[in-house]
Design a protein around this motif. Sequence first.
Motif, mmCIF file in Angstrom:
data_model
loop_
_atom_site.group_PDB
_atom_site.id
_atom_site.type_symbol
_atom_site.label_atom_id
_atom_site.label_comp_id
_atom_site.label_asym_id
_atom_site.label_seq_id
_atom_site.Cartn_x
_atom_site.Cartn_y
_atom_site.Cartn_z
ATOM 1 N N VAL A 112 -7.617 0.948 -2.913
ATOM 2 C CA VAL A 112 -6.531 1.840 -3.327
ATOM 3 C C VAL A 112 -6.132 1.626 -4.788
ATOM 4 O O VAL A 112 -6.037 2.594 -5.553
ATOM 5 N N LEU A 156 0.817 -1.208 0.000
ATOM 6 C CA LEU A 156 0.000 0.000 0.000
ATOM 7 C C LEU A 156 0.857 1.267 0.000
ATOM 8 O O LEU A 156 0.497 2.275 -0.615
ATOM 9 N N ILE A 186 -4.498 6.320 -2.177
ATOM 10 C CA ILE A 186 -4.478 5.845 -0.802
ATOM 11 C C ILE A 186 -5.224 6.820 0.103
ATOM 12 O O ILE A 186 -5.784 6.433 1.133
ATOM 13 N N TYR A 227 1.753 3.322 -3.112
ATOM 14 C CA TYR A 227 0.825 4.272 -3.718
ATOM 15 C C TYR A 227 0.996 5.690 -3.183
ATOM 16 O O TYR A 227 0.359 6.617 -3.700
ATOM 17 N N GLU A 238 0.154 8.962 -5.541
ATOM 18 C CA GLU A 238 -1.178 9.394 -5.136
ATOM 19 C C GLU A 238 -1.875 10.237 -6.200
ATOM 20 O O GLU A 238 -1.394 11.296 -6.605
#
Length: 257
Positions: A190, A110, A196, A113, A117
């Motif tokens: 996501v 995660l 995120i 990301y 973004e």
Amino acid sequence: MTQGNGMKEGVSPPTPQTQGRRKRFWALAAARPAEGGFSVELDGRGIRLPGGTPLCVTSRALAGAIADEWAHAGGEKGGDFTPDDLPLTRIAGTMIERVAPDPAAQVSALLHYVDGELLCYRADYPALLCARQKAEWDPQLAWLHARYGIDMAVTQGIMPLSQSQAVHVAWRSILEKTDNPTLAALGVMVPAMKSIVLGLAVVTGALSAAKAAEIASVDERTQMEIWGRDDRQEESLRLAAVEVTDASRFLRLCHMA
């Protein structure tokens, strides 16, 4: 299939990588109390995940919803179904076989990301798109700063942007405190939204799944408004919104009794 812990022989569901439609081989699906929580049985046999683990969740509500999607998949015995008919099963399987054994790996995935973004990459034209990005995306970054003290850098164009070490540390702190159901839900949301920030907003209740998916699609919706409809693009946006909704529902059911 192997048997263990007094459980009946299990049946394995199709994996997300399964291509094409498959034949429904069961007549009845039902949730049952099991050691450690609740299982889902197909014609009396417990479901086993691709790695061989029994599908067992701690929430009765989630088990009931998973049983319900199996009850409807394919319509009736002999009908056609695909893994897309079983979204809660897929997310639960990810949580049980991938997230629970190694939450740190999900956290690391995660965190990739953060630098990519969506809300931090702004267009410099056309004016309509620039204005909509500012109107829709700035409030989400402001929410992130107000609630978590994270101040993410914003750029124009497509050149890669690297967020500061402080930003990465803050995001890691948030994710490392996150429970397994939420990590599993974020693992769907996501990538679907490429954000995120929006994923966090949904799992914390700051945004609905539908609103987050709408905010994530500002670019595509504006481009279609300017240049005309694109059926493929509309279908892609629809599927992304469904994924976010499914993950949000999964998380809500996980936290129910």
